[in-house]
Design an enzyme around this catalytic site. Sequence first.
Site, short mmCIF file in Angstrom:
data_model
loop_
_atom_site.label_atom_id
_atom_site.label_comp_id
_atom_site.label_asym_id
_atom_site.label_seq_id
_atom_site.Cartn_x
_atom_site.Cartn_y
_atom_site.Cartn_z
N CYS A 148 -91.35 -72.25 -22.46
CA CYS A 148 -91.87 -70.88 -22.48
C CYS A 148 -91.38 -70.11 -21.27
O CYS A 148 -90.66 -70.63 -20.44
CB CYS A 148 -93.40 -70.90 -22.48
SG CYS A 148 -94.04 -71.60 -20.97
N CYS B 228 -91.85 -71.60 -17.88
CA CYS B 228 -90.87 -72.63 -17.50
C CYS B 228 -89.65 -71.96 -16.87
O CYS B 228 -89.13 -72.40 -15.85
CB CYS B 228 -90.38 -73.40 -18.72
SG CYS B 228 -91.67 -74.31 -19.54
N ASP C 264 -65.79 -36.69 -28.54
CA ASP C 264 -64.42 -36.31 -28.23
C ASP C 264 -63.81 -35.89 -29.57
O ASP C 264 -64.26 -36.33 -30.62
CB ASP C 264 -63.74 -37.55 -27.66
CG ASP C 264 -62.24 -37.46 -27.71
OD1 ASP C 264 -61.71 -36.46 -27.22
OD2 ASP C 264 -61.62 -38.39 -28.25
N ASP D 47 -62.60 -42.07 -27.30
CA ASP D 47 -61.65 -43.16 -27.46
C ASP D 47 -60.60 -43.27 -26.36
O ASP D 47 -60.25 -44.34 -25.95
CB ASP D 47 -60.94 -43.02 -28.81
CG ASP D 47 -60.09 -41.76 -28.85
OD1 ASP D 47 -60.43 -40.79 -28.15
OD2 ASP D 47 -59.09 -41.75 -29.57
N ASP E 171 -61.14 -40.37 -21.65
CA ASP E 171 -62.56 -40.32 -21.95
C ASP E 171 -63.36 -41.29 -21.09
O ASP E 171 -64.58 -41.23 -21.05
CB ASP E 171 -62.83 -40.64 -23.43
CG ASP E 171 -62.28 -39.55 -24.33
OD1 ASP E 171 -62.16 -38.41 -23.84
OD2 ASP E 171 -61.97 -39.85 -25.48
P1 ADP Z 1 -58.98 -34.80 -26.68
O1 ADP Z 1 -60.15 -34.46 -25.81
O2 ADP Z 1 -58.91 -33.91 -27.87
O3 ADP Z 1 -58.88 -36.24 -27.02
P2 ADP Z 1 -57.11 -35.12 -24.56
O4 ADP Z 1 -57.99 -34.87 -23.41
O5 ADP Z 1 -56.67 -36.49 -24.88
O6 ADP Z 1 -57.69 -34.45 -25.88
O7 ADP Z 1 -55.85 -34.23 -24.36
C1 ADP Z 1 -56.00 -32.89 -24.05
C2 ADP Z 1 -54.75 -32.12 -24.30
O8 ADP Z 1 -53.73 -32.56 -23.42
C3 ADP Z 1 -54.18 -32.31 -25.67
O9 ADP Z 1 -54.77 -31.46 -26.60
C4 ADP Z 1 -52.74 -31.95 -25.45
O10 ADP Z 1 -52.58 -30.57 -25.44
C5 ADP Z 1 -52.48 -32.48 -24.07
N1 ADP Z 1 -51.92 -33.82 -24.14
C6 ADP Z 1 -52.56 -34.97 -23.97
N2 ADP Z 1 -51.74 -36.01 -24.11
C7 ADP Z 1 -50.53 -35.50 -24.42
C8 ADP Z 1 -49.24 -36.07 -24.70
N3 ADP Z 1 -49.04 -37.39 -24.72
N4 ADP Z 1 -48.25 -35.23 -24.96
C9 ADP Z 1 -48.44 -33.91 -24.95
N5 ADP Z 1 -49.61 -33.32 -24.70
C10 ADP Z 1 -50.64 -34.09 -24.43
MG MG Z 2 -59.21 -38.27 -27.27
#
Ligand code: ADP
Ligand code: MG
Length: 724
Positions: A12, A15, A428, A616, A620
Amino acid sequence: MKAKFDLRGMTCAACAANITRAVNALKGINSVEVRIIQSDMTVDFDENRLNEDEIITAVTRAGYGASLQDTVKARRRREQREALKKEMAQLRARTVISFALMIPLMYISMGPMADMPLPWWLDQTVQPTVNWIVQAVLSLAVCIVNGKFFVHGYGSLFRLMPNMDSLVALGCTASFGYSLYAALNGHVMHLYFDSAATILTLVTLGKFFEARTKRSTQGSVTDLLDLSPKTVTVMRNGGEVTVEAEELAVGDIISVRSGESLAADGVVVDGSGEVDVSAMTGESQPLFRAEGDEVFTASKVTSGAFRYRAEKVGEDTFLAKTAAMVEQAGASKPPIARLADKISGIFVPCVLLIALITAILWLIFGKNGENAVIHAVTVLVVSCPCALGLATPISVMVATGRAAKEGILFKSAEALENACKCDVVVFDKTGTLTTGEMTVDSVFTVSGSEDELVSVCASLEQASTHPIAAAILNYYKSSPAKSEDNVYIPGQGAAGFIDGDYCIAGNARMMKENGVEMAEFDLPSGVTPVYVARDDNMLGCICLRDRLRPTTKGAVADLQKMGVRVMMLTGDNESSAAVAAGELGIDYAASLLPDGKTGKIQELSAAGSRVMMVGDGINDAPALASADVGVAVGAGTDIAIDSAEAVLTGSDPSGVAALIDISKRTVKNIRMNLFWALFYNALCIPVAAGVLHFAGIDMSPALAAAAMSLSSVCVCTNALRLRK
Ligand code: ADP
Ligand code: MG
């Protein structure tokens, strides 16, 4: 260093507290964590001052058994399962024998009161001596069958660390001893031999139910692992051979056909087929997999046949990590458990004290030895704290296991408890609310050719795992040239040197920060533009389009129905965000940098909201970490998963409502369990002590034992409801 031990002899929560105290008393201990249900202990200690053997000795001295855990997990699991099976078989046998002895005993002792016939040689009025001796022998037999209670109970009592077995042992000894004393002195009318037997029988029955519940909760974790096959067909020396799954190595080429399951995470190298991943992610649609596609352990091939290369095997597979995560969460403690823990630590000594006071008061004011003993016994028996120790861990185990089957992984019980308190869910956008499978909508050139624009962009995007990068690389088709010093700037885009020129591809903010002059574009609405510049000259822009997931609308509606406010935070531009948010009917904030998302979440928290963040990407991670509960969606990166408190293995946002729902149900379940375990005990103690005696209400020791077992059975049965 940290070491893990298997423990034996724990019954329990008291213990667990005793062992923790015993180990903590050693010099050089940093932390001790004892888990009741798993019967194991993790000790963090200073290896210069202490070794494992000394820890084992300390546990042994406290009256329990300990052994260093086998590093081979699979074997440990099997052994654990076997031990539990053995324990169950023993408990079942003990229960059956105890009942077989207890029933005639009850008949002999209670029968005459109900005018039931007894043979003349047993009749109390004719043969009082034979009658009480038969009762004593039957009762003693039950005590011997359940001797464990006495060995453990007195053992720990003498070490001044009483547990629930001590209460049972004391209760039985007192009622048996008192009856023997009374009978020997000629008072054969009020004997309690049957109480000792009933207490032991019912407590054993309760333990049997408890063991059965433990087995079914362990099931949910092992079920997951059982999904992967035991043997696999691999290519060795040009031919196919069958080997044990444990012998697989990274790089092995494994072949599977319809009906078989995968034994490793890997990539399809030839052939194709449909795989069912529902067991892992809860996603019901089978996925078509062909050369180059990723596949995961335990998914089942429903049609076709293919070969795949093992990239992750054994403990490294997503499945094994999932099972480990579920196991860990199931064993962790939610904040709500702290109260129960505190109480269990002092419960048994308090009960002993209350029993003693009861006996003394009855002797002084009741002037009655029989009443004194019997009420003290009843107090001891009614207040066994086993239900209290079980109340939270059982629910947490059942809930985390159940959630895992739906593709919802909680990393800790704390997340499980907190999820239902959230009143704002922040999503997101890209890859979470939308599919993240972007397609090129249109291309605008300013200077240079479209070919140059796309090839420069594709070169740069190799540094990124963002859905944008995937879309552009997909669009470019052939493999792009390498660029030097290629970097990804989260929330902006990618940069690098191509043929000595500094090139960038990203959003308007990135262009501005690099001092690139914007050209005038007539962009379609709702697209995500990726601007490309070479040596500060705008080459043009590629517009991408994303779609909401088919399940997103329903998921948002479900959350809103639950009374949760839904919001979208995105790094994407205003136009594309407005289109998505408009379609869903939710608030949003656009053009945010990663720390902008964090800022928004802190703003919401400061305003008194409890925030859940679902996301994701790499960018983020800080937002996930700063929210009250961070939920990473499965397709996301490892970083996101690391900073989240829960993971949805499928990429379906409707998992969020399910996650909140299971959290709600679990918290309710734990509250109910604590109520049963605590209030019920607390209410029973005064009645057991005889407070209502003058109103004609008394509780017999047998009834107390039944009540006590019932409270553990209630707690277990209640927790199992979470499996539905
Ligand atoms: P979300 O919040 O929609 O996931 P992100 O924060 O990942 O978007 O990205 C924000 C913005 O930055 C995108 O909408 C794009 O305009 C720009 N961005 C992000 N990654 C890339 C990439 N690999 N090539 C070109 N633009 C990018
Ligand atoms: Mg994203």
